[in-house]
Structures are given as C-alpha cells and as structure tokens.
Design a protein around this motif. Structure first.
Motif, PDB file in Angstrom:
ATOM      1  N   ASP A 101       9.611 -22.779 -66.101  1.00  0.00           N
ATOM      2  CA  ASP A 101       8.862 -23.692 -65.247  1.00  0.00           C
ATOM      3  C   ASP A 101       8.977 -23.252 -63.787  1.00  0.00           C
ATOM      4  OD1 ASP A 101      11.447 -24.558 -64.388  1.00  0.00           O
ATOM      5  OD2 ASP A 101      11.505 -26.003 -66.037  1.00  0.00           O
ATOM      6  N   GLU A 102       8.385 -24.041 -62.900  1.00  0.00           N
ATOM      7  CA  GLU A 102       8.362 -23.690 -61.479  1.00  0.00           C
ATOM      8  C   GLU A 102       9.758 -23.676 -60.858  1.00  0.00           C
ATOM      9  OE1 GLU A 102       5.634 -26.239 -59.481  1.00  0.00           O
ATOM     10  OE2 GLU A 102       3.854 -25.421 -60.478  1.00  0.00           O
ATOM     11  N   VAL A 103      10.611 -24.566 -61.308  1.00  0.00           N
ATOM     12  CA  VAL A 103      11.973 -24.618 -60.771  1.00  0.00           C
ATOM     13  C   VAL A 103      12.718 -23.323 -61.073  1.00  0.00           C
ATOM     14  CG1 VAL A 103      14.188 -25.809 -60.896  1.00  0.00           C
ATOM     15  CG2 VAL A 103      12.068 -27.137 -60.924  1.00  0.00           C
ATOM     16  N   GLU A 104      12.602 -22.844 -62.300  1.00  0.00           N
ATOM     17  CA  GLU A 104      13.265 -21.593 -62.670  1.00  0.00           C
ATOM     18  C   GLU A 104      12.610 -20.391 -62.009  1.00  0.00           C
ATOM     19  OE1 GLU A 104      13.483 -21.151 -66.894  1.00  0.00           O
ATOM     20  OE2 GLU A 104      14.756 -22.918 -67.190  1.00  0.00           O
ATOM     21  N   ALA A 105      11.290 -20.459 -61.813  1.00  0.00           N
ATOM     22  CA  ALA A 105      10.555 -19.304 -61.282  1.00  0.00           C
ATOM     23  C   ALA A 105      10.691 -19.149 -59.771  1.00  0.00           C
ATOM     24  CB  ALA A 105       9.078 -19.435 -61.650  1.00  0.00           C
ATOM     25  N   LEU A 106      10.928 -20.246 -59.068  1.00  0.00           N
ATOM     26  CA  LEU A 106      10.926 -20.221 -57.601  1.00  0.00           C
ATOM     27  C   LEU A 106      11.889 -19.196 -57.003  1.00  0.00           C
ATOM     28  CD1 LEU A 106       9.762 -21.453 -55.023  1.00  0.00           C
ATOM     29  CD2 LEU A 106      11.574 -23.201 -55.135  1.00  0.00           C
ATOM     30  N   PRO A 107      13.152 -19.114 -57.439  1.00  0.00           N
ATOM     31  CA  PRO A 107      14.068 -18.141 -56.819  1.00  0.00           C
ATOM     32  C   PRO A 107      13.637 -16.688 -57.002  1.00  0.00           C
ATOM     33  CG  PRO A 107      15.284 -19.783 -58.099  1.00  0.00           C
ATOM     34  CD  PRO A 107      13.838 -19.940 -58.444  1.00  0.00           C
ATOM     35  N   PHE A 108      12.797 -16.428 -58.001  1.00  0.00           N
ATOM     36  CA  PHE A 108      12.371 -15.055 -58.279  1.00  0.00           C
ATOM     37  C   PHE A 108      10.977 -14.755 -57.710  1.00  0.00           C
ATOM     38  CE2 PHE A 108      15.369 -16.293 -61.574  1.00  0.00           C
ATOM     39  CZ  PHE A 108      16.244 -15.223 -61.581  1.00  0.00           C
ATOM     40  N   ALA A 109      10.355 -15.763 -57.088  1.00  0.00           N
ATOM     41  CA  ALA A 109       9.004 -15.595 -56.538  1.00  0.00           C
ATOM     42  C   ALA A 109       8.034 -15.091 -57.601  1.00  0.00           C
ATOM     43  CB  ALA A 109       9.018 -14.647 -55.337  1.00  0.00           C
ATOM     44  N   GLN A 110       8.147 -15.665 -58.813  1.00  0.00           N
ATOM     45  CA  GLN A 110       7.271 -15.309 -59.921  1.00  0.00           C
ATOM     46  C   GLN A 110       6.596 -16.561 -60.457  1.00  0.00           C
ATOM     47  OE1 GLN A 110      10.301 -11.872 -61.715  1.00  0.00           O
ATOM     48  NE2 GLN A 110       8.935 -12.952 -63.110  1.00  0.00           N
ATOM     49  N   ASP A 111       5.602 -16.348 -61.309  1.00  0.00           N
ATOM     50  CA  ASP A 111       4.925 -17.462 -61.953  1.00  0.00           C
ATOM     51  C   ASP A 111       5.742 -17.968 -63.141  1.00  0.00           C
ATOM     52  OD1 ASP A 111       2.735 -17.328 -60.229  1.00  0.00           O
ATOM     53  OD2 ASP A 111       1.742 -15.814 -61.489  1.00  0.00           O
TER      54      ASP A 111
END
Length: 291
Positions: A101-111
């Motif tokens: 989801d977005e929470v997991e993806a945010l630190p990696f700057a990925q979708d």
C-alpha cells in the motif's frame, strides 16, 4: 536443513492469520536477542500488481480462469527454493519487498503493488524467517519444504478463513464483497492443489475452529473473536513435547489425540511462546555447536 543457518517458515493462505503468528515469533526473537532476516512470501510473486491483472485478463480470455497467487505460474518457486538452499549453505542470498500500500511504498518512492530491488541478505544473521503462502511447497521442479528446519502451518477451518479474508479485503483494501468472492472461487483449484498439501509437511499445525455459527461465511457481520474459538495444535512428531506442562499452563485445554492438543483461542499466543521458545533455542544451540 542446516544446523549452521536454520530456516523457520510459517505457511498459510491469504486470510489464514499468518501475520499474527509472525508477531508471536518476532516477540521470541526480540526477547532472546536473535538476529533474524524476514522473508515475506509476497516478495516472491512473479508479477507486480498491474502485471498480474494483465496476466489474469489474458489467461481468462484464453480460457484459463484460475490463474492465482496460490499456484506456481504466478510465483518464483525455483528462486524461493534456491534462496532457502543457499541460505542453508552459507547464510547468504538475495531478498526484496512487495509494497502492499501507499504507507509501505512511501519510503521507497515507489507505487503500491511494486517490488523493491533485490538486495543481499545482511551478513551474520542467526536465522531466516519466512511467512507466506509457500513455506512448505513441493512440486516436480521446486522443493521448498526440504530446506526448512521448523515448518508451521496456520490453517483455520475454511469458512473462518473466508470470513477473515472477506472482512480484511473489504475493510482495509477497499474491495467489494463480490470481488472477494470471485477471488476465492478463482483461487480454489490452486488452493486444493498447492496450498492444502503443505499442511501434511508441517512440523506443527495451528487450526482455529470457531464455536459460533459460521455456516454462511458470506453474510457474517464480524469475524469470530479469539474467545469465540478453539485452536487445535497438531504435532507431526510429538516426541519431546511436554503435553502435561502445556495442559497445566494452558487452562481449559485438553488432548484430543496423542499428537494433538486443543486450547482456548485466546491462549494461542501463549501457546506459541511455550511451544516455540524451546524449539528456537534448540536451533540456536545446534547452530553454536556446529560452528
């Protein structure tokens, strides 16, 4: 299997509750100061979220209506078996993350729905811990189970598993009930062929059984609570299991077969601590002696 580089795997289908079991293991690792590298089963999916949708659409158009993450077509099974084999030999290997989801993806700057790049497993880990769909997988090409030192199955009765999946996917992932039911039906052939056989290879199985009516899981308004359940714990090899001690510590429990104990659902976390702490410490002792 490897005394120098042990592997623990928790296997179960989507909605079975393997994440809850993982937390119990993490408590043991933290308390006993065991340096663990965690592998999530989703990270060995073959396709990202958009690719999987395209593959499913193409497969359905071609008459194949049962492509799912439960089967080998959508997963990197040889690579998973290869990782377990390599880690068992020298404690190395490569892993990645699937960003749900977005929470997991945010630190990696990925979708969301994509994978992080493959990276080397950090050196000097004490053990490898896997949680996902295929910890006990075996087919003609890939044998994941043979490399696992402690294999744990999490398999609630099927109606409860469906209720948990329905509520999770609707509440946290925004799917409609119809979409979740369609997923359940699409996965069923792969569930029977690839998921169920793994529970005959486990060292310990945890099966949660509700003691409330779940006869129609598709209209259940809520998920039966732990206190509305019993848990059947089955040991493949009961030798060395101190059932008298477990019964004394887990009140209102009973033996149902020579290799099985039935406990109140609310005691599942405690049971895991009592059962797996000595097993993990034994693996660590064997590791120390091997070096």
């Amino acid at each position: 299997m490897s005394k120098k580089h042990p592997i623990i795997a928790v296997t179960g289908s989507s909605g079975a509750g393997t994440t809850t079991v993982k937390k119990s293991f993490q408590q043991i690792f933290r308390r006993e100061m065991i340096n663990t590298h965690v592998i999530e089963g989703d990270s060995f999916h073959r396709y990202n979220r958009l690719e999987m949708r395209d593959r499913m659409a193409a497969a359905e158009k071609a008459g194949h209506k049962h492509l799912s993450h439960f089967g080998p077509e959508a997963n990197l099974m040889p690579e998973l078996a290869g990782l377990f084999n390599q880690y068992g030999q020298d404690g190395s290997g490569k892993s990645r993350l699937y960003l749900h989801d977005e929470v997991e993806a945010l630190p990696f700057a990925q979708d969301p729905g994509t994978f992080t790049p493959w990276e080397d497993i950090p050196p000097e880990t004490d053990l490898l811990f896997y949680e996902g769909l295929h910890g006990g997988y075996v087919d003609e090409i890939s044998n994941v189970a043979q490399h696992v030192d402690l294999l744990v199955g999490v398999v609630p009765i099927i109606n409860l598993e469906w209720i948990q999946k329905l509520h999770r996917d609707q509440s946290s992932r925004g799917y409609s009930k119809e979409a979740v039911v369609e997923t359940i039906l699409r996965r069923m052939p792969d569930y029977v062929k690839y998921i169920v056989p793994q529970f005959s290879r486990t060292h310990v199985n945890f099966q949660r059984v509700p003691i409330v009516d779940t006869s129609n899981p598709f209209i259940a308004r809520d998920v039966p609570t732990a206190d509305e359940s019993m848990v059947v714990i089955r040991f493949t090899n009961p030798k060395g299991i101190d059932f008298s001690y477990l019964l004394s510590m887990l009140h209102n429990s009973m033996m149902s077969r020579p290799n099985s104990i039935v406990i109140p659902g609310g005691k599942m976390g405690l049971a895991m601590q009592l059962i797996f702490t000595p097993m993990i410490l034994k693996l660590m002792d064997q590791k120390k002696k091997a070096f």
